[in-house]
Design an enzyme around this catalytic site. Structure first.
Site, PDB file in Angstrom:
ATOM      1  N   HIS A 282      -6.128  -6.934   3.666  1.00  0.00           N
ATOM      2  CA  HIS A 282      -6.416  -6.601   2.896  1.00  0.00           C
ATOM      3  C   HIS A 282      -6.991  -5.104   2.613  1.00  0.00           C
ATOM      4  CE1 HIS A 282      -9.543  -7.406  -0.308  1.00  0.00           C
ATOM      5  NE2 HIS A 282     -10.735  -8.187  -0.064  1.00  0.00           N
ATOM      6  N   HIS A 323       1.818  -8.690  -2.774  1.00  0.00           N
ATOM      7  CA  HIS A 323       0.197  -8.777  -3.230  1.00  0.00           C
ATOM      8  C   HIS A 323       0.292 -11.342  -4.141  1.00  0.00           C
ATOM      9  CE1 HIS A 323      -3.610  -9.313  -5.689  1.00  0.00           C
ATOM     10  NE2 HIS A 323      -3.893  -8.033  -5.186  1.00  0.00           N
ATOM     11  N   ASP A 379      -2.952   0.162  -2.777  1.00  0.00           N
ATOM     12  CA  ASP A 379      -3.061   0.632  -1.563  1.00  0.00           C
ATOM     13  C   ASP A 379      -2.096   1.831  -1.138  1.00  0.00           C
ATOM     14  OD1 ASP A 379      -5.747  -0.795  -0.607  1.00  0.00           O
ATOM     15  OD2 ASP A 379      -4.772  -2.237  -0.287  1.00  0.00           O
TER      16      ASP A 379
HETATM   17  N1  CMC Z   1       6.844  -6.267   3.494  1.00  0.00           N
HETATM   18  C1  CMC Z   1       8.069  -7.172   3.393  1.00  0.00           C
HETATM   19  N2  CMC Z   1       7.188  -8.476   3.429  1.00  0.00           N
HETATM   20  C2  CMC Z   1       6.619  -9.229   2.378  1.00  0.00           C
HETATM   21  C3  CMC Z   1       5.399  -8.052   2.513  1.00  0.00           C
HETATM   22  C4  CMC Z   1       5.210  -6.526   2.589  1.00  0.00           C
HETATM   23  N3  CMC Z   1       4.588  -6.260   2.495  1.00  0.00           N
HETATM   24  N4  CMC Z   1       4.694  -9.020   1.607  1.00  0.00           N
HETATM   25  C5  CMC Z   1       5.132 -10.133   1.560  1.00  0.00           C
HETATM   26  N5  CMC Z   1       6.029  -9.841   2.484  1.00  0.00           N
HETATM   27  C6  CMC Z   1       6.635 -11.164   2.308  1.00  0.00           C
HETATM   28  C7  CMC Z   1       6.874 -12.315   3.194  1.00  0.00           C
HETATM   29  O1  CMC Z   1       7.650 -12.034   4.847  1.00  0.00           O
HETATM   30  C8  CMC Z   1       7.137 -13.764   2.415  1.00  0.00           C
HETATM   31  O2  CMC Z   1       8.354 -14.204   2.928  1.00  0.00           O
HETATM   32  P1  CMC Z   1       9.554 -15.295   3.026  1.00  0.00           P
HETATM   33  O3  CMC Z   1       9.283 -15.851   2.461  1.00  0.00           O
HETATM   34  O4  CMC Z   1      10.563 -14.909   4.132  1.00  0.00           O
HETATM   35  O5  CMC Z   1       8.548 -15.878   4.388  1.00  0.00           O
HETATM   36  C9  CMC Z   1       7.684 -13.587   1.120  1.00  0.00           C
HETATM   37  O6  CMC Z   1       7.325 -12.077   1.224  1.00  0.00           O
HETATM   38  C10 CMC Z   1       6.139 -14.041   0.612  1.00  0.00           C
HETATM   39  O7  CMC Z   1       4.854 -13.142   0.715  1.00  0.00           O
HETATM   40  P2  CMC Z   1       3.260 -13.952   1.647  1.00  0.00           P
HETATM   41  O8  CMC Z   1       3.008 -13.331   2.942  1.00  0.00           O
HETATM   42  O9  CMC Z   1       3.941 -15.547   1.692  1.00  0.00           O
HETATM   43  O10 CMC Z   1       2.590 -13.691   0.576  1.00  0.00           O
HETATM   44  P3  CMC Z   1       1.066 -14.008   0.448  1.00  0.00           P
HETATM   45  O11 CMC Z   1       0.841 -14.246  -0.885  1.00  0.00           O
HETATM   46  O12 CMC Z   1       0.026 -14.655   1.244  1.00  0.00           O
HETATM   47  O13 CMC Z   1       0.349 -12.313   1.433  1.00  0.00           O
HETATM   48  C11 CMC Z   1      -0.826  -9.961   1.499  1.00  0.00           C
HETATM   49  C12 CMC Z   1       0.247 -11.485   0.423  1.00  0.00           C
HETATM   50  C13 CMC Z   1      -0.729  -9.404   0.096  1.00  0.00           C
HETATM   51  C14 CMC Z   1      -0.924 -10.787   2.138  1.00  0.00           C
HETATM   52  C15 CMC Z   1       1.089  -9.368   1.330  1.00  0.00           C
HETATM   53  O14 CMC Z   1       2.386  -9.479   0.784  1.00  0.00           O
HETATM   54  C16 CMC Z   1       0.790  -8.268   3.055  1.00  0.00           C
HETATM   55  O15 CMC Z   1       1.019  -8.153   4.059  1.00  0.00           O
HETATM   56  N6  CMC Z   1       0.894  -7.735   2.165  1.00  0.00           N
HETATM   57  C17 CMC Z   1       1.164  -5.817   3.155  1.00  0.00           C
HETATM   58  C18 CMC Z   1      -0.929  -5.777   2.728  1.00  0.00           C
HETATM   59  C19 CMC Z   1      -1.185  -5.263   2.398  1.00  0.00           C
HETATM   60  O16 CMC Z   1      -0.165  -4.380   1.486  1.00  0.00           O
HETATM   61  N7  CMC Z   1      -1.956  -5.452   1.674  1.00  0.00           N
HETATM   62  C20 CMC Z   1      -2.698  -5.129   0.222  1.00  0.00           C
HETATM   63  C21 CMC Z   1      -3.023  -6.413  -0.607  1.00  0.00           C
HETATM   64  S1  CMC Z   1      -4.113  -5.229  -2.374  1.00  0.00           S
HETATM   65  C22 CMC Z   1      -5.472  -5.059  -2.259  1.00  0.00           C
HETATM   66  C23 CMC Z   1      -5.646  -5.840  -1.840  1.00  0.00           C
HETATM   67  O17 CMC Z   1      -6.856  -6.505  -2.867  1.00  0.00           O
HETATM   68  O18 CMC Z   1      -6.420  -6.021  -0.023  1.00  0.00           O
END
Ligand code: CMC
Length: 444
Positions: A282, A323, A379
């Site tokens: 986050h 996201h 971010d």
């Molecule tokens: N790098 C590589 N792969 C990713 C990333 C990433 N940053 N984000 C998602 N994926 C992949 C993930 O491994 C999954 O792959 P698969 O379908 O093969 O298992 C797929 O994309 C879907 O991701 P998810 O984890 O199911 O998506 P989510 O909605 O649960 O998570 C998230 C959203 C923001 C937690 C995630 O994208 C992430 O961890 N990003 C990096 C951390 C980050 O930048 N966070 C800031 C968010 S924006 C500001 C805020 O609101 O805090």
């Protein structure tokens, strides 16, 4: 569309497009007609589906709330597919260009842009609550020199509840308003004190002649009575606060609402929200982006890093990408990227910018990221600006928290005054052991 914000278009009077759901429970053969309102059905309407009289009834199972609206809200609208963000109907691009943080905070909290007299009164009230009780300084000294400022902020937020015991009267609108002034006013002072503590520098008190962002900059960086607030940096920081002000039901806002639903005072609920924001998935992501760029080191190493991300099975992430809601370029990231140039013109270009640009270029043309709709989020570029402005990396999530304060409070107030809300208390699917008799220690 954003989840549960828009009802599907139903032709009035046409039975085939009635705003209901017909559900047949194949366990019993019974059919139920479930109303649809605002593109949602009520999970409780499924409770009537039972296999026997003593059956609890059907529940929905939705870990991480992937498809569940927990409230009705009129504050922030997001269309994740189109990359749209609006506060109270106003596009983020217009607000970032034409407004300032305190005006935006007023809008978010009150629903309308303030008239001149309302604005002046609002700013005056915030400005006159910027000072902290002197005892806060004693609490600060208990932290080690290397304490993470987010940990300090969580603790200090909780501590503030003990200084304002009347804050627990959350159903009194005047009491709520007072805490709103205090929380928006004091969070920059707490943040700056945490930084000064880590540096062993004397605390700098608020200067009520300066703007919200200008005052924060001087509390952070003034030494020996000297610090000239640069108007470009002051404006850039203000815009960054605007961009972080609210983002509907994200993790920290949900924490604020959940904890606040027990009717605890807003300082305690905010401490929970800051804790949620601290996490690397986050608000802690902005800090992790900079740490990631440090590890990558040079532009030439970007392809190898991207390969690592793709082959790590989810273990290595491209921080600042992806996201839950945006499946398109985060509109906030676009604004930040444009603003970076103005800041770099004043303070010099952050050498890590070229690594970030290369990362974005490679990722946005790579099948792995395209297929998963992973785009830069807020971010990805914000940390580069913060660093160029001399903020240390561990202060980045604190800066996020300062901006988000107004959104947390607006969502908290909306929750407290929403007659449909109750204490947040999810259900579970129990898959543990059935009843069994206790075994004494010697017989195990
Ligand atoms: N790098 C590589 N792969 C990713 C990333 C990433 N940053 N984000 C998602 N994926 C992949 C993930 O491994 C999954 O792959 P698969 O379908 O093969 O298992 C797929 O994309 C879907 O991701 P998810 O984890 O199911 O998506 P989510 O909605 O649960 O998570 C998230 C959203 C923001 C937690 C995630 O994208 C992430 O961890 N990003 C990096 C951390 C980050 O930048 N966070 C800031 C968010 S924006 C500001 C805020 O609101 O805090």
């Amino acid at each position: 569309m954003s989840q549960a914000t828009a009802a599907p278009a139903a032709a009035k009077g046409d039975a085939a497009t009635k705003n209901t759901l017909t559900v047949t429970d194949n366990r019993t053969g019974k059919t139920f007609e479930i109303p649809i309102e605002n593109g949602t059905f009520k999970a409780l309407d499924f409770r009537q589906m039972k296999v026997s009289a003593d059956d609890f009834g059907l529940m929905s199972y939705d870990p991480a709330f992937m498809n569940t609206a927990s409230c009705k809200s009129t504050i922030t609208f997001i269309d994740g597919d189109k990359g749209i963000l609006r506060y109270r109907g106003y596009p983020i691009e217009q607000i970032a260009e034409k407004s300032n943080y305190l005006e935006t905070a007023y809008l978010i909290l009150n629903g309308e842009l303030p008239k001149k007299a309302q604005y002046d009164e609002w700013v005056d009230n915030i400005t006159h609550h910027t000072f902290l009780h002197e005892n806060i300084k004693d609490l600060m000294t208990g932290f080690r020199y290397d304490a993470h400022p987010m940990g300090m902020l969580v603790s200090m937020m909780g501590a503030l509840s003990t200084f304002y015991p009347e804050a627990k009267h959350i159903h009194d609108p005047l009491v709520r308003q007072k805490q709103i002034y205090r929380l928006i006013a004091k969070i920059p002072t707490l943040a700056a004190f945490a930084y000064r503590h880590s540096k062993g520098l004397p605390y700098v008190y608020p200067d009520n002649d300066l703007s919200y962002s200008g005052n924060f900059l001087q509390m952070m960086f003034k030494i020996g009575g000297r610090y000239e607030v640069h108007p470009v940096l002051e404006r850039a920081l203000d815009v960054l606060f605007i961009l972080h002000a609210d983002h509907e039901q994200n993790c920290s806002t949900s924490a604020m609402r959940n904890v606040g639903s027990s009717y605890v005072d807003p300082y305690s609920a905010t401490a929970a929200a800051v804790g949620a924001l601290y996490g690397p998935l986050h608000g802690g992501a902005n800090e992790q982006v900079l740490r990631m760029l440090d590890v990558i080191g040079t532009k030439e190493n970007v392809p190898a890093f991207v390969k690592d991300v793709k082959t790590s099975g989810g273990e290595v992430k491209l921080m600042g990408f992806g996201h839950r809601v945006y499946k398109n370029y985060d509109p906030r990231a676009k604004i930040i990227k444009l603003m970076a140039d103005q800041v770099f013109e004043v303070v010099g270009r952050n050498p890590k910018l070229e690594i970030a640009i290369e990362l974005e270029k490679i990722a946005l043309s790579d099948e792995y990221f395209l297929k998963r709709k992973l785009y830069p989020n807020v971010d990805f570029y914000s940390g580069l600006i913060y660093q160029a402005m001399s903020f240390p990396v561990d202060m980045f999530p604190v800066l996020f928290a300062i901006g988000r304060m107004s959104g947390w409070l607006a969502q908290w107030q909306e929750m407290v005054t929403d007659k449909e809300q109750k204490i947040a208390r999810p259900r579970q699917v129990f898959l543990g052991s059935d009843e069994r008799n206790f075994v004494p220690m010697g017989k195990r």
